[in-house]
Motif scaffolding. Structure first.
Motif, PDB file in Angstrom:
ATOM      1  N   MET A 130      22.779  50.386  41.393  1.00  0.00           N
ATOM      2  CA  MET A 130      22.503  49.672  42.528  1.00  0.00           C
ATOM      3  C   MET A 130      23.058  48.370  42.662  1.00  0.00           C
ATOM      4  N   ALA A 131      22.639  47.421  41.542  1.00  0.00           N
ATOM      5  CA  ALA A 131      22.997  46.238  41.288  1.00  0.00           C
ATOM      6  C   ALA A 131      24.170  45.317  40.867  1.00  0.00           C
ATOM      7  N   SER A 132      24.645  46.976  40.388  1.00  0.00           N
ATOM      8  CA  SER A 132      26.052  45.992  39.833  1.00  0.00           C
ATOM      9  C   SER A 132      27.391  46.885  40.148  1.00  0.00           C
ATOM     10  N   ILE A 133      27.634  47.945  40.428  1.00  0.00           N
ATOM     11  CA  ILE A 133      28.690  48.468  41.366  1.00  0.00           C
ATOM     12  C   ILE A 133      29.725  48.035  42.673  1.00  0.00           C
ATOM     13  N   PHE A 134      29.330  46.795  42.892  1.00  0.00           N
ATOM     14  CA  PHE A 134      30.397  46.344  43.872  1.00  0.00           C
ATOM     15  C   PHE A 134      30.637  45.042  43.423  1.00  0.00           C
ATOM     16  N   CYS A 135      30.275  44.789  42.102  1.00  0.00           N
ATOM     17  CA  CYS A 135      30.640  44.108  41.455  1.00  0.00           C
ATOM     18  C   CYS A 135      31.733  44.115  40.510  1.00  0.00           C
ATOM     19  N   LEU A 136      32.082  44.874  40.525  1.00  0.00           N
ATOM     20  CA  LEU A 136      33.184  45.691  39.739  1.00  0.00           C
ATOM     21  C   LEU A 136      34.278  46.369  40.853  1.00  0.00           C
ATOM     22  N   PRO A 137      35.791  46.585  40.366  1.00  0.00           N
ATOM     23  CA  PRO A 137      36.666  47.184  40.844  1.00  0.00           C
ATOM     24  C   PRO A 137      36.338  48.499  41.663  1.00  0.00           C
ATOM     25  N   GLU A 138      37.392  49.109  42.175  1.00  0.00           N
ATOM     26  CA  GLU A 138      37.715  49.666  42.126  1.00  0.00           C
ATOM     27  C   GLU A 138      38.431  50.604  41.857  1.00  0.00           C
ATOM     28  N   SER A 139      38.675  52.161  41.870  1.00  0.00           N
ATOM     29  CA  SER A 139      39.859  52.769  40.996  1.00  0.00           C
ATOM     30  C   SER A 139      41.312  52.623  41.754  1.00  0.00           C
ATOM     31  N   PRO A 140      42.184  51.763  41.173  1.00  0.00           N
ATOM     32  CA  PRO A 140      43.403  51.558  41.274  1.00  0.00           C
ATOM     33  C   PRO A 140      43.951  53.299  42.259  1.00  0.00           C
ATOM     34  N   TYR A 141      43.993  54.130  41.760  1.00  0.00           N
ATOM     35  CA  TYR A 141      44.260  55.386  42.754  1.00  0.00           C
ATOM     36  C   TYR A 141      44.010  55.686  43.863  1.00  0.00           C
ATOM     37  N   TRP A 142      42.830  55.140  43.589  1.00  0.00           N
ATOM     38  CA  TRP A 142      42.410  55.486  44.937  1.00  0.00           C
ATOM     39  C   TRP A 142      42.802  54.801  46.075  1.00  0.00           C
ATOM     40  N   LYS A 155      45.259  55.106  49.621  1.00  0.00           N
ATOM     41  CA  LYS A 155      44.559  54.562  51.165  1.00  0.00           C
ATOM     42  C   LYS A 155      45.693  53.374  51.321  1.00  0.00           C
ATOM     43  N   ASN A 156      46.417  53.422  51.056  1.00  0.00           N
ATOM     44  CA  ASN A 156      48.011  52.428  51.303  1.00  0.00           C
ATOM     45  C   ASN A 156      47.156  50.961  50.879  1.00  0.00           C
ATOM     46  N   GLU A 172      48.476  46.266  47.471  1.00  0.00           N
ATOM     47  CA  GLU A 172      48.108  44.908  46.949  1.00  0.00           C
ATOM     48  C   GLU A 172      47.289  44.788  45.583  1.00  0.00           C
ATOM     49  N   LEU A 173      45.987  45.331  47.205  1.00  0.00           N
ATOM     50  CA  LEU A 173      44.504  45.563  46.234  1.00  0.00           C
ATOM     51  C   LEU A 173      45.029  46.117  44.362  1.00  0.00           C
ATOM     52  N   ALA A 174      45.631  47.202  44.624  1.00  0.00           N
ATOM     53  CA  ALA A 174      45.954  47.949  43.721  1.00  0.00           C
ATOM     54  C   ALA A 174      46.437  47.167  42.782  1.00  0.00           C
ATOM     55  N   GLN A 175      47.338  47.102  43.015  1.00  0.00           N
ATOM     56  CA  GLN A 175      47.828  45.379  42.264  1.00  0.00           C
ATOM     57  C   GLN A 175      47.122  44.351  41.151  1.00  0.00           C
ATOM     58  N   GLN A 176      46.410  44.126  41.952  1.00  0.00           N
ATOM     59  CA  GLN A 176      45.509  42.471  41.720  1.00  0.00           C
ATOM     60  C   GLN A 176      44.152  43.539  40.773  1.00  0.00           C
ATOM     61  N   THR A 177      43.710  44.316  41.605  1.00  0.00           N
ATOM     62  CA  THR A 177      43.034  45.273  40.220  1.00  0.00           C
ATOM     63  C   THR A 177      43.858  45.788  38.688  1.00  0.00           C
ATOM     64  N   LEU A 178      44.605  46.334  38.554  1.00  0.00           N
ATOM     65  CA  LEU A 178      44.808  46.939  37.578  1.00  0.00           C
ATOM     66  C   LEU A 178      45.520  45.420  36.790  1.00  0.00           C
ATOM     67  N   ALA A 179      46.376  44.913  37.508  1.00  0.00           N
ATOM     68  CA  ALA A 179      45.994  43.576  36.829  1.00  0.00           C
ATOM     69  C   ALA A 179      44.459  42.212  35.709  1.00  0.00           C
ATOM     70  N   ALA A 180      43.716  43.053  36.691  1.00  0.00           N
ATOM     71  CA  ALA A 180      42.308  42.362  36.139  1.00  0.00           C
ATOM     72  C   ALA A 180      42.090  43.374  35.130  1.00  0.00           C
ATOM     73  N   LEU A 181      41.840  44.221  34.838  1.00  0.00           N
ATOM     74  CA  LEU A 181      42.054  45.991  34.530  1.00  0.00           C
ATOM     75  C   LEU A 181      43.112  45.665  32.961  1.00  0.00           C
ATOM     76  N   ARG A 182      44.146  45.418  32.908  1.00  0.00           N
ATOM     77  CA  ARG A 182      45.044  45.185  31.958  1.00  0.00           C
ATOM     78  C   ARG A 182      45.126  43.533  31.204  1.00  0.00           C
ATOM     79  N   ALA A 183      43.974  42.558  31.493  1.00  0.00           N
ATOM     80  CA  ALA A 183      44.746  41.455  31.625  1.00  0.00           C
ATOM     81  C   ALA A 183      45.751  40.607  32.072  1.00  0.00           C
ATOM     82  N   LYS A 184      46.405  41.249  33.021  1.00  0.00           N
ATOM     83  CA  LYS A 184      47.933  41.175  33.034  1.00  0.00           C
ATOM     84  C   LYS A 184      48.360  39.984  34.304  1.00  0.00           C
TER      85      LYS A 184
END
Length: 510
Positions: A201-213, A217-218, A221-233
């Motif tokens: 409960m203390a950690s989950i909202f500090c981590l990224p949402e699934s880029p697929y989801w 949900k259209n 931009e947020l999905a691309q930012q999330t992928l960039a963070a996950l891939r360190a690109k």
């Protein structure tokens, strides 16, 4: 702050702050109560569950009630898993995980403060509901955030964490057994599980949402930012934009189709029914080859079935679960080297052989023989070696791989609910079965375990080194079920679908 993490650091944060506590809790709560049911303080508080100081019809009745209470967690988990079919897509992965942790924490509080059987059952059902939500959602979230080459090892860690939960439960029960006359013994054992829910409960909202989801949900931009963070690109890097195109392409191929939950029961071009049967079949095989039997009731098997003293039984149970945790390293090595199919076949065949040995060593021909007890204990330890190879972590990985993007949460939820349902059945009938038919009970698990290798060989395709988009295309383009399996054995480049998109992708990136 966790929001500043990228790449490997972010992956480890996901694993140790969400995946680890989710599945340690899974194992701890599943196994923990089975180790306290013989505590004198527990028996005094819940005499309806006493199977130690009763005999005959009373013992048989109490065994049934005890099995039902212990198994009520699985019934709650089954319901919790099924709710993810709707919640998973409405709330997203993170909010669903948070909701599951809230349910689990409330249930844990009710459990450890119980003074009546109804309160205990309600608490256990809520703990199960929370575990069901997490077991159906966390593997999907982790798979959708992982790359193809690391997905197997990442998700299969769930098995190690479940085994660690079993281990912690047995060792804590052994430690608290020394103060078994005090209510703090079993209440303390049940209360430990609350720590895991609070970490989630203390950690989950500090981590990224699934880029697929996010893409569905259209929220491109947020999905691309999330992928960039996950891939360190960088956000505009070719790798990130290419992966975005692949995910968008997979989503667009089903975007024009109106998919409902009922579609999982239809074959069609995408072979949804076949994929669904693969998912639920795997969970059935895991439970009916003895997984829950050994994990939950191992102290009772050592004490009642093998006639060992309580202290020896609890030490052996804790040692067996510790060995099971260590044996998870085999799955970590095999899953991305030999593949999913090899892991399932080796695991199923080994478990069946161990159950055959337990049937023989517990038969009347060897009743009361010390050597037979040693052989039984040996094969229980050997069983805990084979189980995690293919049927602990990998059974959470495989459904999230073969399910199509738009029905991934629904299929995973159905599969995990099916697993919890069979857990409930096994946990409920085991005390009565051991008390009535004894050694013959192991024959059921030996037979079903023996059916695993041929079933996997003929019907389960290999998913090793394939992206989720590659796997989806494999099912869609194969003309028949058997051809899916044969095509999956072919060597591929993990990103073979990029060949079709190469020119368009290169131009867009440039």
């Amino acid at each position: 702050m966790l929001s500043m993490l990228r790449g490997e650091a972010l992956r480890y944060a996901q694993i140790f702050l969400i995946v680890a506590p989710s599945f340690i809790s899974f194992g701890y709560n599943q196994s923990g109560m089975g180790g306290v049911v013989d505590f004198p303080s527990w028996v005094r508080q819940f005499p309806q569950l006493d199977t130690i100081d009763t005999t005959g019809t009373q013992k048989s009745n109490n065994s049934t009630i005890q099995g039902t209470v212990v198994a009520s967690l699985m019934l709650g988990a089954c319901a919790g898993s099924l709710t993810c079919m709707w919640l998973g897509e409405i709330l997203g992965r993170r909010k669903t995980i948070f909701s599951g942790a809230c349910l689990g924490l409330i249930g844990q509080i009710l459990e450890c403060t119980s003074y009546s059987l109804p309160q205990l059952v309600v608490g256990r059902v809520l703990v199960g509901a929370g575990a069901g939500v997490l077991s159906a959602t966390v593997p999907v979230w982790q798979s959708e955030c992982s790359t193809a080459e690391r997905r197997g090892r990442n998700v299969v860690l769930t098995g190690a964490f479940i085994a660690l939960g079993y281990t912690l439960a047995q060792w804590s029960n052994f430690g608290l057994w020394h103060v078994e006359d005090e209510q703090a013994s079993w209440r303390g054992s049940l209360a430990i599980g609350a720590l895991f829910w609070m970490v989630i409960m203390a950690s989950i909202f500090c981590l990224p949402e699934s880029p697929y989801w996010l893409l569905r949900k259209n929220q491109s931009e947020l999905a691309q930012q999330t992928l960039a963070a996950l891939r360190a690109k960088d956000v505009s890097s070719p790798e990130v934009r290419l992966e975005m195109l692949m995910i968008e392409s997979a989503i667009e191929q089903t975007a024009g189709k109106s998919l409902a939950l009922s579609d999982v029961f239809r074959m069609g071009e995408d072979k949804f029914l076949y994929r669904f049967l693969l998912c639920i079949g795997l969970q059935f095989m895991q439970q009916m080859s003895g997984g829950t039997l050994i994990s939950i009731y191992i102290p009772i098997i050592f004490q009642t079935d093998l006639g060992l003293p309580a202290s020896t039984a609890k030490i052996l149970a804790a040692c067996a679960m510790t060995w099971k945790f260590i044996a998870c390293a085999l799955s970590f090595i095999i899953i991305d080297r030999l593949g999913r199919r090899a892991a399932f076949i080796i695991s199923g065949g080994g478990m069946s052989a161990c159950m055959i040995a337990l049937t023989v060593s517990n038969s009347p021909s060897f009743a009361g023989e010390h050597a037979a007890s040693i052989v039984s204990a040996l094969f229980i330890f050997l069983y805990t070696t084979f189980l995690p190879v293919g049927f602990l972590g990998p059974i959470f990985l495989y459904p999230s791989e073969v399910a199509p993007a738009q029905l991934r949460v629904a299929m995973q939820a159905f599969a995990i609910a099916n697993q919890w349902l069979w857990m409930f059945i096994v946990a409920m009938i085991t005390p009565t079965a051991l008390d009535t038919i004894g050694y013959r009970y192991y024959i059921v698990y030996a037979v079903i375990g023996g059916m695993i290798p041929p079933t996997i060989y003929f019907f389960y395709p290999e998913t090793k080194n394939r992206s989720l988009e590659d796997i989806d295309r494999l099912f869609r383009e194969a003309p028949s079920v058997l051809s899916v399996v044969s095509r999956s054995k072919m060597s591929i480049t993990p990103t073979f679908m990029l060949d079709d998109m190469d020119k368009a992708t290169t131009q867009e990136i440039e």
